[in-house]
Write an enzyme that holds these catalytic residues in place. Structure first.
Site, PDB file in Angstrom:
ATOM      1  CG  ASP A  44      -0.201   0.125   2.524  1.00 56.47           C
ATOM      2  OD1 ASP A  44       0.825  -0.362   2.674  1.00 56.47           O
ATOM      3  OD2 ASP A  44      -0.924   0.525   3.462  1.00 56.47           O
ATOM      4  CD  GLU A 100       3.701   1.951   7.380  1.00 54.54           C
ATOM      5  OE1 GLU A 100       3.989   2.867   8.434  1.00 54.54           O
ATOM      6  OE2 GLU A 100       3.466   2.452   6.246  1.00 54.54           O
TER       7      GLU A 100
HETATM    8 ZN   LIG Z   1       4.074   6.327   4.552  1.00 53.61          ZN
END
Ligand SMILES: [Zn+2]
Length: 366
Positions: A2, A70
């Site tokens: 991501d 994350e």
């Molecule tokens: Zn970042």
């Protein structure tokens, strides 16, 4: 993997096209994730592929662990760590994203420094809530919930957490002291004496320096009445707090209650995680990182421990390793770092290629 979202109108290139803009040493890959964190992802894979192709066999097991969420505080890294733990894996060294190679970040220090995070701050969110009976906005009470909440936020803002130098920051200053001009060199070399003064000075500098010497708290979200002509029966604020090494969620909550000094403002914990343990800045794992910096990024680069300000997936790995480090091997300018999580994120091709060299050195060092 991501990345954070984009606002396409803010970008001067197509954010997901990874166009190379510029020539020679200025040529840069423009893309969301160029630095954070696809740049490192692809650099790691590239380094490993080169080594595999060359027939290299590492002396120790090497795990490539890539969390997929994350940026949203997701569960990917946690799941990876859970699996490794079940298998009884205890890594001798964990390297996650973190500080870059930077110039002029530490006051007075002009040599480039490789900022290797040996710890990161804790993160917590408190909800402050003030309540009242409600009613019509045409006949407000003497001290409405919104005013009570505003007073609480203002008190918090006026009385920041006290400054102090925590061990990773002391270590950073001691490491760079020989590269600082006088009188900073003297100040940084005798922190036993000058520590409180240095902390107080840093506490007045830019936001990054202020944040390494104190626990920070900031009201981020405000909620009140559902309409602009009704009184809020409850007014609330989210306060995001980042805890310095040594502080705890409970300490911070106590202090916030004390500073607000209003029993009518309810203080509850929405979520909280304590500051990470501190990894050592000497020994085998540290030498491996510092050696790879010197060989791949330049003799002149000084590798220094530091306290990472943001939270990263590395916090999960501290459960299975005592040697968790946060470093992204890219030499970045101020404006390149400012583009992280903003628009026009980019990395110079040269800088990225050297980063690949860092990972190759790290894995293959004897
Ligand atoms: Zn970042």
């Amino acid at each position: 993997m991501d990345v954070v979202p984009v606002v396409p109108e803010e970008w001067s290139t197509e954010p997901f096209a990874a166009d190379i803009v510029g020539e020679g040493a200025d040529a840069a890959i423009h893309a969301r994730g160029a630095i954070d964190d696809k740049g490192a992802l692809v650099a790691i894979l590239e380094a490993v592929e080169e080594l595999v192709t060359a027939g290299f066999t590492p002396a120790h097991d090497v795990y490539l662990a890539f969390g997929h969420n994350e940026e949203t505080m997701g569960d990917g890294a946690e799941a990876i760590v859970g699996l490794l733990r079940k298998r009884g894996v205890r890594p001798a060294l964990v390297l996650d994203e973190g500080g870059a190679v930077v110039d002029g970040v530490i006051p007075g220090v002009t040599v480039p420094t490789a900022m290797v995070g040996v710890a990161e701050r804790g993160v917590m969110t408190l909800e402050l809530t003030a309540r009242e009976a409600g009613g019509h906005a045409s006949t407000p009470p003497d001290f409405p919930a919104t005013a009570r909440l505003a007073r609480a936020i203002d008190r918090l803002h006026r009385r920041p957490f006290p400054t102090r130098l925590v061990p990773p920051v002391r270590a950073m200053l001691a490491t760079v002291a020989p590269h600082a001009p006088q009188p900073l060199r003297a100040l940084f070399s005798s922190l036993g004496l000058t520590g409180p003064l240095v902390a107080a000075i840093f506490g007045r500098l830019d936001p990054e320096m202020r944040a390494i010497v104190r626990t920070t708290a900031v009201a981020t979200r405000l909620r009140g009445a559902p309409g602009d002509n009704v009184l809020a029966t409850s007014a609330s604020a989210s306060v995001n707090i980042r805890l310095l090494t040594g502080d705890t969620v409970a300490d911070a909550m106590d202090r916030v209650r004390r500073v607000i000094a209003d029993p009518e403002v309810e203080v509850t914990l929405a979520h909280g995680s304590e500051p990470s343990p501190v990894s050592p800045w000497r020994g085998e794992a540290w030498r491996r990182i510092a050696g790879a910096v010197t060989r791949a990024l330049g003799e002149e680069v000084v590798t220094t421990p530091y306290l990472q300000l943001g939270a990263s997936d590395s916090r999960w790995f501290t459960a299975i390793s005592d040697h968790v480090y946060r470093f992204t091997p890219f030499h970045l300018t101020r404006s390149e770092r400012d583009a992280l999580h903003a628009h026009n994120e980019r990395i110079r091709v040269d800088v990225w290629l050297r980063g690949i060299g860092f990972y190759r050195e790290l894995i293959s060092a004897g």
